[in-house]
Design a protein around this motif. Structure first.
Motif, PDB file in Angstrom:
ATOM      1  N   LEU A  24     -25.332  28.280 -32.445  1.00 49.73           N
ATOM      2  CA  LEU A  24     -25.483  26.699 -32.061  1.00 49.73           C
ATOM      3  C   LEU A  24     -24.122  26.381 -32.587  1.00 49.73           C
ATOM      4  O   LEU A  24     -23.207  25.847 -31.738  1.00 49.73           O
ATOM      5  CB  LEU A  24     -26.474  26.019 -32.823  1.00 49.73           C
ATOM      6  CG  LEU A  24     -26.332  24.543 -32.850  1.00 49.73           C
ATOM      7  CD1 LEU A  24     -27.920  23.840 -32.781  1.00 49.73           C
ATOM      8  CD2 LEU A  24     -25.659  23.816 -33.601  1.00 49.73           C
ATOM      9  N   SER A  25     -23.505  26.919 -33.572  1.00 51.25           N
ATOM     10  CA  SER A  25     -22.140  26.592 -33.962  1.00 51.25           C
ATOM     11  C   SER A  25     -21.048  27.301 -32.743  1.00 51.25           C
ATOM     12  O   SER A  25     -19.927  26.507 -32.672  1.00 51.25           O
ATOM     13  CB  SER A  25     -21.893  26.801 -35.368  1.00 51.25           C
ATOM     14  OG  SER A  25     -22.053  28.342 -35.504  1.00 51.25           O
ATOM     15  N   MET A  26     -21.602  28.480 -32.446  1.00 51.93           N
ATOM     16  CA  MET A  26     -20.670  29.009 -31.352  1.00 51.93           C
ATOM     17  C   MET A  26     -20.548  28.209 -30.245  1.00 51.93           C
ATOM     18  O   MET A  26     -19.518  27.774 -29.540  1.00 51.93           O
ATOM     19  CB  MET A  26     -21.085  30.368 -30.877  1.00 51.93           C
ATOM     20  CG  MET A  26     -21.005  31.427 -31.893  1.00 51.93           C
ATOM     21  SD  MET A  26     -19.520  32.221 -31.982  1.00 51.93           S
ATOM     22  CE  MET A  26     -20.003  33.926 -32.420  1.00 51.93           C
ATOM     23  N   GLY A  27     -21.688  27.494 -29.645  1.00 49.07           N
ATOM     24  CA  GLY A  27     -21.704  26.708 -28.571  1.00 49.07           C
ATOM     25  C   GLY A  27     -20.781  25.497 -28.798  1.00 49.07           C
ATOM     26  O   GLY A  27     -19.818  25.064 -27.968  1.00 49.07           O
ATOM     27  N   THR A  35     -12.496  33.627 -26.418  1.00 44.52           N
ATOM     28  CA  THR A  35     -13.320  32.352 -25.798  1.00 44.52           C
ATOM     29  C   THR A  35     -14.598  32.150 -25.985  1.00 44.52           C
ATOM     30  O   THR A  35     -15.259  30.992 -25.676  1.00 44.52           O
ATOM     31  CB  THR A  35     -12.846  32.384 -24.275  1.00 44.52           C
ATOM     32  OG1 THR A  35     -13.679  33.633 -23.585  1.00 44.52           O
ATOM     33  CG2 THR A  35     -11.769  32.521 -23.535  1.00 44.52           C
ATOM     34  N   THR A  36     -15.394  33.202 -26.282  1.00 44.55           N
ATOM     35  CA  THR A  36     -16.841  33.073 -26.620  1.00 44.55           C
ATOM     36  C   THR A  36     -17.162  33.264 -28.065  1.00 44.55           C
ATOM     37  O   THR A  36     -18.314  32.973 -28.463  1.00 44.55           O
ATOM     38  CB  THR A  36     -17.555  33.907 -25.547  1.00 44.55           C
ATOM     39  OG1 THR A  36     -17.452  35.186 -25.951  1.00 44.55           O
ATOM     40  CG2 THR A  36     -17.515  33.681 -24.332  1.00 44.55           C
ATOM     41  N   GLY A  37     -16.403  34.133 -28.749  1.00 44.55           N
ATOM     42  CA  GLY A  37     -16.790  34.508 -30.133  1.00 44.55           C
ATOM     43  C   GLY A  37     -17.662  35.951 -29.982  1.00 44.55           C
ATOM     44  O   GLY A  37     -18.264  36.329 -31.211  1.00 44.55           O
ATOM     45  N   VAL A  38     -17.968  36.299 -28.889  1.00 42.43           N
ATOM     46  CA  VAL A  38     -18.866  37.800 -28.672  1.00 42.43           C
ATOM     47  C   VAL A  38     -17.962  38.758 -28.193  1.00 42.43           C
ATOM     48  O   VAL A  38     -17.031  38.598 -27.505  1.00 42.43           O
ATOM     49  CB  VAL A  38     -19.948  37.363 -27.809  1.00 42.43           C
ATOM     50  CG1 VAL A  38     -20.646  38.696 -27.300  1.00 42.43           C
ATOM     51  CG2 VAL A  38     -20.775  36.329 -28.030  1.00 42.43           C
ATOM     52  N   ASN A  39     -18.304  39.951 -29.004  1.00 40.02           N
ATOM     53  CA  ASN A  39     -17.486  41.114 -28.595  1.00 40.02           C
ATOM     54  C   ASN A  39     -18.287  42.211 -28.250  1.00 40.02           C
ATOM     55  O   ASN A  39     -18.687  43.042 -29.220  1.00 40.02           O
ATOM     56  CB  ASN A  39     -16.650  41.388 -29.594  1.00 40.02           C
ATOM     57  CG  ASN A  39     -15.627  42.625 -29.360  1.00 40.02           C
ATOM     58  OD1 ASN A  39     -15.443  43.195 -28.332  1.00 40.02           O
ATOM     59  ND2 ASN A  39     -14.876  43.061 -30.592  1.00 40.02           N
ATOM     60  N   PRO A  40     -18.689  42.535 -26.951  1.00 46.08           N
ATOM     61  CA  PRO A  40     -19.497  43.299 -26.525  1.00 46.08           C
ATOM     62  C   PRO A  40     -18.723  44.894 -26.656  1.00 46.08           C
ATOM     63  O   PRO A  40     -18.656  45.370 -25.525  1.00 46.08           O
ATOM     64  CB  PRO A  40     -20.249  43.191 -25.178  1.00 46.08           C
ATOM     65  CG  PRO A  40     -18.879  42.375 -24.673  1.00 46.08           C
ATOM     66  CD  PRO A  40     -18.227  41.533 -25.710  1.00 46.08           C
ATOM     67  N   MET A  41     -18.514  45.384 -27.405  1.00 46.31           N
ATOM     68  CA  MET A  41     -17.498  46.803 -27.637  1.00 46.31           C
ATOM     69  C   MET A  41     -18.092  47.764 -27.036  1.00 46.31           C
ATOM     70  O   MET A  41     -17.447  48.772 -26.450  1.00 46.31           O
ATOM     71  CB  MET A  41     -17.192  46.812 -29.151  1.00 46.31           C
ATOM     72  CG  MET A  41     -18.124  47.320 -29.976  1.00 46.31           C
ATOM     73  SD  MET A  41     -17.660  47.217 -32.025  1.00 46.31           S
ATOM     74  CE  MET A  41     -17.808  45.471 -32.380  1.00 46.31           C
ATOM     75  N   GLU A  42     -19.450  48.196 -27.046  1.00 45.07           N
ATOM     76  CA  GLU A  42     -20.021  49.179 -26.453  1.00 45.07           C
ATOM     77  C   GLU A  42     -19.906  49.087 -25.059  1.00 45.07           C
ATOM     78  O   GLU A  42     -19.816  50.121 -24.579  1.00 45.07           O
ATOM     79  CB  GLU A  42     -21.469  49.341 -27.148  1.00 45.07           C
ATOM     80  CG  GLU A  42     -22.536  48.409 -26.257  1.00 45.07           C
ATOM     81  CD  GLU A  42     -22.459  46.944 -27.122  1.00 45.07           C
ATOM     82  OE1 GLU A  42     -23.361  46.204 -26.607  1.00 45.07           O
ATOM     83  OE2 GLU A  42     -21.590  46.771 -28.156  1.00 45.07           O
ATOM     84  N   LEU A  43     -19.923  48.044 -24.305  1.00 40.43           N
ATOM     85  CA  LEU A  43     -19.936  47.959 -23.059  1.00 40.43           C
ATOM     86  C   LEU A  43     -18.648  48.426 -22.642  1.00 40.43           C
ATOM     87  O   LEU A  43     -18.509  49.053 -21.295  1.00 40.43           O
ATOM     88  CB  LEU A  43     -20.181  46.450 -22.330  1.00 40.43           C
ATOM     89  CG  LEU A  43     -21.503  45.973 -22.755  1.00 40.43           C
ATOM     90  CD1 LEU A  43     -21.764  44.542 -22.285  1.00 40.43           C
ATOM     91  CD2 LEU A  43     -22.875  46.765 -22.466  1.00 40.43           C
ATOM     92  N   PHE A  44     -17.589  48.050 -23.138  1.00 36.51           N
ATOM     93  CA  PHE A  44     -16.205  48.577 -22.979  1.00 36.51           C
ATOM     94  C   PHE A  44     -16.070  50.109 -22.895  1.00 36.51           C
ATOM     95  O   PHE A  44     -15.396  50.874 -22.058  1.00 36.51           O
ATOM     96  CB  PHE A  44     -15.202  47.736 -23.420  1.00 36.51           C
ATOM     97  CG  PHE A  44     -15.076  46.215 -23.313  1.00 36.51           C
ATOM     98  CD1 PHE A  44     -14.727  45.720 -22.235  1.00 36.51           C
ATOM     99  CD2 PHE A  44     -15.480  45.670 -24.385  1.00 36.51           C
ATOM    100  CE1 PHE A  44     -14.839  44.552 -21.864  1.00 36.51           C
ATOM    101  CE2 PHE A  44     -15.371  44.296 -24.171  1.00 36.51           C
ATOM    102  CZ  PHE A  44     -15.451  43.548 -22.880  1.00 36.51           C
ATOM    103  N   GLY A  45     -16.790  50.842 -24.023  1.00 39.50           N
ATOM    104  CA  GLY A  45     -16.767  51.977 -24.112  1.00 39.50           C
ATOM    105  C   GLY A  45     -17.669  52.624 -22.926  1.00 39.50           C
ATOM    106  O   GLY A  45     -17.112  53.608 -22.409  1.00 39.50           O
ATOM    107  N   VAL A  46     -18.606  52.115 -22.412  1.00 42.95           N
ATOM    108  CA  VAL A  46     -19.454  52.689 -21.240  1.00 42.95           C
ATOM    109  C   VAL A  46     -18.637  52.551 -20.135  1.00 42.95           C
ATOM    110  O   VAL A  46     -18.541  53.536 -19.258  1.00 42.95           O
ATOM    111  CB  VAL A  46     -20.753  51.820 -21.197  1.00 42.95           C
ATOM    112  CG1 VAL A  46     -21.368  51.985 -19.670  1.00 42.95           C
ATOM    113  CG2 VAL A  46     -21.792  51.957 -22.181  1.00 42.95           C
ATOM    114  N   MET A  47     -17.878  51.589 -19.924  1.00 46.32           N
ATOM    115  CA  MET A  47     -16.923  51.486 -18.725  1.00 46.32           C
ATOM    116  C   MET A  47     -16.086  52.680 -18.624  1.00 46.32           C
ATOM    117  O   MET A  47     -15.879  53.308 -17.568  1.00 46.32           O
ATOM    118  CB  MET A  47     -16.072  50.087 -18.733  1.00 46.32           C
ATOM    119  CG  MET A  47     -17.012  48.915 -18.387  1.00 46.32           C
ATOM    120  SD  MET A  47     -15.651  47.402 -18.780  1.00 46.32           S
ATOM    121  CE  MET A  47     -16.928  46.097 -18.366  1.00 46.32           C
ATOM    122  N   VAL A  48     -15.275  53.031 -19.598  1.00 45.68           N
ATOM    123  CA  VAL A  48     -14.292  54.205 -19.640  1.00 45.68           C
ATOM    124  C   VAL A  48     -15.155  55.470 -19.446  1.00 45.68           C
ATOM    125  O   VAL A  48     -14.595  56.221 -18.812  1.00 45.68           O
ATOM    126  CB  VAL A  48     -13.306  54.044 -20.879  1.00 45.68           C
ATOM    127  CG1 VAL A  48     -12.587  55.377 -20.801  1.00 45.68           C
ATOM    128  CG2 VAL A  48     -12.635  52.796 -20.964  1.00 45.68           C
TER     129      VAL A  48
END
Length: 555
Positions: A205-208, A342-355
């Motif tokens: 809620l506070s993120m939003g 911009t969102t406070g979210v960091n999906p780091m594993e998704l970037f690992g998947v991309m590479v």
């Protein structure tokens, strides 16, 4: 110089030996707890607020009330936590697949390479993200508010912050510790293919509230498209199965976020890099220069060469894949830094998947183990990148010398890289590789996603469509990164964010006729309260991890 003036100079020092020693010790503890909670609970709360409070407490015991010193200390203390996340969200996926394995030396090498790349990238990007683009970085703002509230002049704002923090902490404890409050509100599976409801979280809620109405609505708009139209609508029409709809949604979301990176390169990143390298353009004044990190070309070159050498030799990638890994890591750190800001979210594993997927397509000779190690390098770089940028945002808010802060991050990050690698392999050796996965002791939920994606992109057309749309949208200046995140994430995660944004919308509407000074005061109090909500829940998450970890090893 008089003794009084000597004391003043000493009290204003930010980078001190005690701040580095305390920060390094705290980094080891927080890294271990973060790795444990990421593996055991499939989540990783931001540890920055906890680190801020711990740093202030430790320094107060030594007679220091210097918030700048505490800022350096907390930056060092939190730096290793996301390194742990980068490893926990990738390497266990290899064990879930069975067969191939990695050694401690290889995991340590991947951890150090990712840390080096992440630190170097953040040093280059700090002036652009924080001083030019002025990205929000809500977690960093929360840390700054926490440090400010602990000062001798914290005043009423301090009461607002700690009031919100206390409420959020108790709320999270009642929910997670005692099971008195539900994990989700209005949870229903009435619509096949999508789980509706709101994650019962003051943090979301506070993120939003903090990121603002428009970004939150764009985020939730992506969720409506992904969950209701693709995940539920297409299966209802008989176009695909529910499983195929889920894969389509995830691949489209990944493609959108990846496409944003390509669009950024086309539109703006290359000119930015050119300006950073050539130092062209308007020269900032001295006060602005003091708030920017200045990194030498030699430092960047050494970091890139060291990471490439580690990848080529210890990770078994070879020269060309290693060069691509370095470039891909910095590319993903840029995306990660923007998304975190911009969102406070960091999906780091998704970037690992991309590479990982890119290396898999271009270099068929690379082994599965080397691919997962490469994914770990990227995830670690993105993880520490998000944490470092949040810390630098806190430093910018408090006007702490960014160079002093960065030195603390280097120390804490390197300590965390070693601790995270060693602890992960100790857990694997102690409990066995079969304990990683849905039926084991360590669920490692994000690593299971990486393991699934390692077999190839489930829906290539959706991914390619997302890349094309993301590239075009980024060139047009549209908030595609936030939209793509919404498409990828489940409904229950994103719905809490839009609730916080709607709360802010109502407050803004009800205060629109008040005097500007009064509106500013109300907004500041709202931001402070939201920072407390955010910090309290993350604080409980870290403490829970420490208690669980201690109990496991003692038991």
């Amino acid at each position: 110089m008089t003794s009084e003036s000597s004391h003043t100079v000493e009290s204003n020092r930010a980078l001190t030996m005690r701040s580095l020693v305390i920060g390094a010790f705290g980094s080891a503890v927080l890294t271990a707890s973060s790795l444990f909670i990421a593996l055991r609970l499939g989540a990783l709360p931001w540890p920055i607020v906890f680190a801020a409070l711990a740093s202030v407490g430790a320094l107060r015991l030594m007679g220091s009330h210097n918030l700048h010193e505490a800022n350096v200390c907390h930056a060092a203390m939190s730096a290793g936590s996301m390194v742990a996340g980068g490893l926990a969200f990738t390497i266990p996926g290899l064990w879930m697949l069975g067969g191939a394995d990695v050694s401690l030396i290889q995991v340590l090498a991947a951890s150090l390479a990712g840390t080096i790349l992440g630190l170097a990238a953040c040093a280059m990007l700090q002036p652009y993200f924080i001083r030019e683009q002025r990205l929000t970085y809500p977690i960093g703002v929360s840390a700054a508010e926490t440090l400010r509230a602990t000062s001798d002049t914290g005043g009423k704002d301090g009461r607002f912050l700690f009031g919100g923090m206390g409420f959020s902490a108790i709320y999270a404890l009642l929910r997670d510790g005692f099971g008195i409050l539900p994990q989700y509100l209005g949870l229903t599976t009435a619509i096949p293919g999508v789980t509706l409801g709101v994650y019962d979280s003051p943090m979301m809620l506070s993120m939003g509230f903090m990121i603002g109405v428009v970004p939150a609505l764009v985020w939730f708009g992506g969720t409506l498209v992904g969950s209701l139209i693709i995940g539920a609508g297409l299966p209802a029409l008989g176009v695909c199965t529910i499983e195929e709809g889920t894969a389509l949604r995830q691949c489209l979301g990944l493609g959108l976020m990846f496409g944003v990176g390509a669009g950024v390169v086309v539109k703006g990143l290359l000119p930015v890099v050119k300006r950073l390298i050539s130092k062209e353009g308007t020269t900032p004044d001295s006060s602005e220069q003091a708030r920017r990190l200045h990194v030498s070309h030699g430092f960047v070159g050494v970091a890139a060469a060291a990471a490439a050498a580690i990848a080529a030799t210890l990770l078994g990638l070879g020269l060309l894949p290693s060069v691509l890994l370095v470039a891909g890591s910095w590319f993903c750190v840029y995306l990660s830094g923007w998304l975190t800001g911009t969102t406070g979210v960091n999906p780091m594993e998704l970037f690992g998947v991309m590479v990982l997927l890119l290396l898999q397509v271009l270099f068929h000779q690379v082994t599965t183990a080397s691919l997962f190690l490469a994914a770990a390098v990227v995830a670690v770089a993105c993880g520490i990148g998000g944490d470092v940028m949040n810390d630098l945002k806190a430093g910018d808010e408090l006007r702490t010398n960014p160079h002093d802060q960065f030195m603390g991050m280097v120390v804490g990050g390197l300590v965390g890289a070693v601790v995270a690698a060693c602890m992960l392999m100790v857990l694997k050796t102690t409990y066995g590789a079969d304990q990683f996965g849905g039926n084991g002791m360590f669920v490692a939920a994000q690593a299971s996603v990486v393991a699934t994606m390692a077999g190839g992109i489930p829906n290539v057309p959706a991914f390619v469509t997302g890349v094309i749309a993301g590239t075009a949208g980024a060139i047009a200046g549209l908030p595609i990164m936030t939209l793509g995140l919404g498409v990828y994430l489940p409904f229950t995660t994103s719905s809490g964010v839009v609730v916080g944004a709607l709360v802010r919308l109502v407050i803004d509407h009800r205060t629109k006729d008040k005097a500007p000074e009064e509106r500013t005061r109300i907004n500041a109090r709202g931001q402070t309260l939201a920072s407390g909500f955010l910090g309290g829940e993350s604080l409980v998450g870290v403490i829970t991890a420490l208690v669980l970890m201690f109990g496991m090893f003692v038991g």
